[in-house]
Design an enzyme around this catalytic site. Structure first.
Site, mmCIF file in Angstrom:
data_model
loop_
_atom_site.group_PDB
_atom_site.id
_atom_site.type_symbol
_atom_site.label_atom_id
_atom_site.label_comp_id
_atom_site.label_asym_id
_atom_site.label_seq_id
_atom_site.Cartn_x
_atom_site.Cartn_y
_atom_site.Cartn_z
ATOM 1 N N ASP A 6 -20.148 36.418 -25.182
ATOM 2 C CA ASP A 6 -19.912 37.435 -26.207
ATOM 3 C C ASP A 6 -21.079 37.462 -27.193
ATOM 4 O OD1 ASP A 6 -17.483 38.146 -25.039
ATOM 5 O OD2 ASP A 6 -16.421 36.560 -26.117
ATOM 6 N N LYS A 28 -18.421 35.310 -18.029
ATOM 7 C CA LYS A 28 -17.792 36.609 -18.215
ATOM 8 C C LYS A 28 -18.701 37.467 -19.074
ATOM 9 C CE LYS A 28 -15.429 38.026 -21.457
ATOM 10 N NZ LYS A 28 -14.690 38.722 -22.505
ATOM 11 N N LEU A 56 -14.868 44.982 -18.097
ATOM 12 C CA LEU A 56 -15.028 46.303 -18.718
ATOM 13 C C LEU A 56 -13.700 47.024 -18.941
ATOM 14 C CD1 LEU A 56 -18.193 47.653 -16.857
ATOM 15 C CD2 LEU A 56 -18.049 46.368 -19.003
ATOM 16 N N LYS A 57 -12.623 46.542 -18.324
ATOM 17 C CA LYS A 57 -11.283 47.095 -18.546
ATOM 18 C C LYS A 57 -11.258 48.624 -18.395
ATOM 19 C CE LYS A 57 -10.074 43.439 -21.879
ATOM 20 N NZ LYS A 57 -11.423 42.875 -22.124
ATOM 21 N N ILE A 61 -9.008 58.619 -15.608
ATOM 22 C CA ILE A 61 -8.352 59.270 -14.485
ATOM 23 C C ILE A 61 -8.825 58.611 -13.194
ATOM 24 C CG2 ILE A 61 -8.093 61.437 -15.742
ATOM 25 C CD1 ILE A 61 -10.456 62.532 -14.124
ATOM 26 N N ARG A 179 -8.660 27.974 -25.801
ATOM 27 C CA ARG A 179 -9.283 27.301 -26.938
ATOM 28 C C ARG A 179 -9.199 25.786 -26.733
ATOM 29 N NH1 ARG A 179 -10.501 31.812 -27.664
ATOM 30 N NH2 ARG A 179 -10.150 33.158 -29.474
ATOM 31 N N GLN A 188 -6.879 36.359 -31.415
ATOM 32 C CA GLN A 188 -5.954 36.312 -30.291
ATOM 33 C C GLN A 188 -4.693 35.563 -30.704
ATOM 34 O OE1 GLN A 188 -8.761 34.663 -27.383
ATOM 35 N NE2 GLN A 188 -8.656 36.595 -26.286
#
Length: 230
Positions: A6, A28, A56-57, A61, A179, A188
């Site tokens: 990240d 990731k 990327l989630k 459509i 964690r 989270q």
């Protein structure tokens, strides 16, 4: 165990991995880094033997998602994902896009996100208008995803064993929100340690800030890997 990169750009990513001797670990790549660097970051990671989960989630459509997956399949990485809330047809078309566009026999596995680990019962009822509890909705979406051709789901550790009880044993669970015991939860809400994840049925885990923000990232990574491997 996938390390969440990240970071805002490729330069920062390279510096972190190389200065902490973490070349070659599974990683990731999320929206922030991929949207900044695109193919460049994927190529760098592959050249350094990193297994890659591209997070990327996708949620659009079915035709658009299928076409996007055709392009992502050419990266020949480990995992990509969509939102299960996109529905059965979208998941099926995403799978078709991956299967028809690989330049070799490589299989990029498709995961479907159930309920984000930042969400709790209050959020899914008041904001999303879903009628079930988090566990009920995760279960429903996992079954839908499996029937639609996904290889597994992204879910909280706390629902991994539930999914294992209602889906085929080969159906995988990728669990973020991991964690180390001395770390903050940040944004989270449904988090857990690597050991808890292993004991509760996770096939793969994603861990980020406990390592990337640690005083000694290499040692933190080895600690997490040790807990997970046991």
């Amino acid at each position: 165990m996938y390390l969440a990169l990240d970071f805002p750009n490729l330069k920062t990513t390279k510096t972190f991995l190389e200065s902490n001797s973490l070349q070659g670990v599974p990683v990731k790549v999320g929206m922030e880094l991929f949207y900044r660097e695109g193919t460049q970051v994927i190529n760098y990671l592959k050249e350094n033997n990193h297994s890659i989960f591209l997070d990327l989630k996708l949620f659009d459509i079915p035709t658009t998602v299928e076409r996007a997956m055709r392009n992502l399949a050419k990266f020949e990485i480990d995992f990509v994902n969509v939102h299960a809330l996109g529905g059965a047809e979208m998941i099926k078309r995403a799978k078709e896009g991956l299967q028809t566009s690989s330049v070799s026999n490589h299989e990029t596995k498709l995961l479907a996100v159930t309920i984000l680990t930042s969400m709790d019962n209050k959020v899914i009822k008041e904001d999303l208008g879903l009628t079930g509890t988090v566990e009920e909705e995760v279960k429903r979406l996992a079954i839908l995803s499996e029937k639609s051709g996904a290889n597994g789901v992204v879910c909280s550790v706390h629902e991994a064993s539930l999914i294992k009880s209602v889906c085929n044993p080969a159906f995988k669970t990728m669990t973020p929100g991991i964690r180390l015991s001395n770390s903050d939860n940040n944004d989270q809400k449904r988090v857990a340690t690597p050991k808890y994840a292993k004991d509760n049925g996770s096939d793969y885990i994603v861990i980020g800030r406990s390592i990337t923000q640690a005083e000694h990232p290499k040692s933190a990574y080895e600690k997490a890997l040790g807990e997970w491997s046991k």
